[in-house]
Design a protein around this motif. Structure first.
Motif, short mmCIF file in Angstrom:
data_model
loop_
_atom_site.label_atom_id
_atom_site.label_comp_id
_atom_site.label_asym_id
_atom_site.label_seq_id
_atom_site.Cartn_x
_atom_site.Cartn_y
_atom_site.Cartn_z
N ILE A 46 -3.33 0.81 2.79
CA ILE A 46 -4.23 1.35 1.76
C ILE A 46 -4.76 0.24 0.89
CG2 ILE A 46 -4.34 2.80 -0.32
CD1 ILE A 46 -2.23 4.63 1.05
N LEU A 47 -3.87 -0.66 0.47
CA LEU A 47 -4.30 -1.76 -0.39
C LEU A 47 -5.24 -2.72 0.35
CD1 LEU A 47 -3.96 -2.55 -3.30
CD2 LEU A 47 -1.99 -3.92 -2.65
N GLY A 48 -5.02 -2.90 1.64
CA GLY A 48 -5.93 -3.72 2.43
C GLY A 48 -7.31 -3.11 2.51
N VAL A 49 -7.38 -1.81 2.76
CA VAL A 49 -8.68 -1.12 2.80
C VAL A 49 -9.36 -1.22 1.44
CG1 VAL A 49 -9.80 1.14 3.02
CG2 VAL A 49 -8.04 0.46 4.66
N LEU A 50 -8.60 -0.99 0.39
CA LEU A 50 -9.15 -1.05 -0.96
C LEU A 50 -9.66 -2.45 -1.29
CD1 LEU A 50 -9.63 0.54 -3.57
CD2 LEU A 50 -7.32 -0.12 -4.27
N ALA A 58 -17.86 -1.84 -2.49
CA ALA A 58 -17.80 -0.39 -2.29
C ALA A 58 -16.68 0.30 -3.07
CB ALA A 58 -17.63 -0.09 -0.80
N ALA A 59 -15.88 -0.46 -3.81
CA ALA A 59 -14.79 0.13 -4.59
C ALA A 59 -14.90 -0.37 -6.03
CB ALA A 59 -13.44 -0.23 -3.99
N HIS A 62 -12.29 1.03 -11.37
CA HIS A 62 -11.53 2.25 -11.65
C HIS A 62 -10.78 2.73 -10.42
CE1 HIS A 62 -14.38 2.70 -15.16
NE2 HIS A 62 -13.17 2.64 -15.70
N LEU A 63 -11.42 2.67 -9.26
CA LEU A 63 -10.76 3.07 -8.02
C LEU A 63 -9.62 2.11 -7.70
CD1 LEU A 63 -10.84 5.18 -5.77
CD2 LEU A 63 -12.32 3.62 -4.49
N GLN A 64 -9.81 0.84 -7.99
CA GLN A 64 -8.75 -0.14 -7.76
C GLN A 64 -7.54 0.15 -8.65
OE1 GLN A 64 -10.46 -4.03 -8.23
NE2 GLN A 64 -11.95 -3.70 -6.62
N LEU A 65 -7.79 0.54 -9.89
CA LEU A 65 -6.68 0.88 -10.79
C LEU A 65 -5.97 2.15 -10.32
CD1 LEU A 65 -8.27 0.13 -14.27
CD2 LEU A 65 -6.34 -1.06 -13.22
N ALA A 121 -15.67 -4.19 8.05
CA ALA A 121 -16.50 -3.72 9.15
C ALA A 121 -17.31 -2.47 8.71
CB ALA A 121 -15.65 -3.39 10.38
N TRP A 122 -16.69 -1.62 7.94
CA TRP A 122 -17.32 -0.39 7.53
C TRP A 122 -18.36 -0.62 6.43
CZ3 TRP A 122 -17.59 4.39 9.44
CH2 TRP A 122 -18.08 5.38 8.61
N TRP A 123 -17.96 -1.37 5.39
CA TRP A 123 -18.82 -1.55 4.22
C TRP A 123 -19.50 -2.91 4.16
CZ3 TRP A 123 -14.03 1.02 2.88
CH2 TRP A 123 -14.21 2.37 2.62
#
Length: 124
Positions: A46-50, A58-59, A62-65, A121-123
């Motif tokens: 999850i942290l890697g994706v974030l 793309a994040a 606030h989403l990181q927190l 790859a996605w973003w």
């Protein structure tokens, strides 16, 4: 506002850790701490994706927190990993203790890198 995001994420992460740990560990008849291993690898993913999403813009912070600090901070557990490793060694299961250290570090890093690569790859 920032502290509230961390608290809300942790309110989800802590019970999720407990429930996941119990569900996974109950399915294995071994002293190896599969529950802790699982939550730590999932948290690393999850942290890697974030992290990858944040690097690609793309994040939000606030989403990181919410997810990074709150959810992943409460979901993953270095202290339980350390305690379980020491307990395995003290109980004479030194092979399991060594396997826990090596597998947890390698799987956690692999999950974080895979998550970051998938996000790029996605973003990216």
């Amino acid at each position: 506002m920032n502290w509230l995001l961390v608290v809300v994420g942790a309110m989800v992460g802590a019970p999720l850790r407990f429930l996941t740990d119990r569900a996974v560990q109950s399915r294995h008849d071994t002293v190896f701490p599969w529950g802790t291993f699982t939550v730590n690898v999932i948290g690393s993913l999850i942290l890697g994706v974030l992290t990858g999403a944040a690097a690609a813009g793309a994040a939000s912070s606030h989403l990181q927190l919410l997810l990074g600090t709150g959810l992943c901070g409460a979901l993953t557990t270095y202290s339980t990993f350390s305690y379980e490793t020491l307990r395995l060694a003290a109980d004479g299961a030194r092979g399991y203790a060594a396997a826990n250290v090596v597998a947890s570090v390698l799987a956690g890093l692999a999950a974080a890198f895979a998550g970051a690569a998938a996000a790029q790859a996605w973003w990216g």
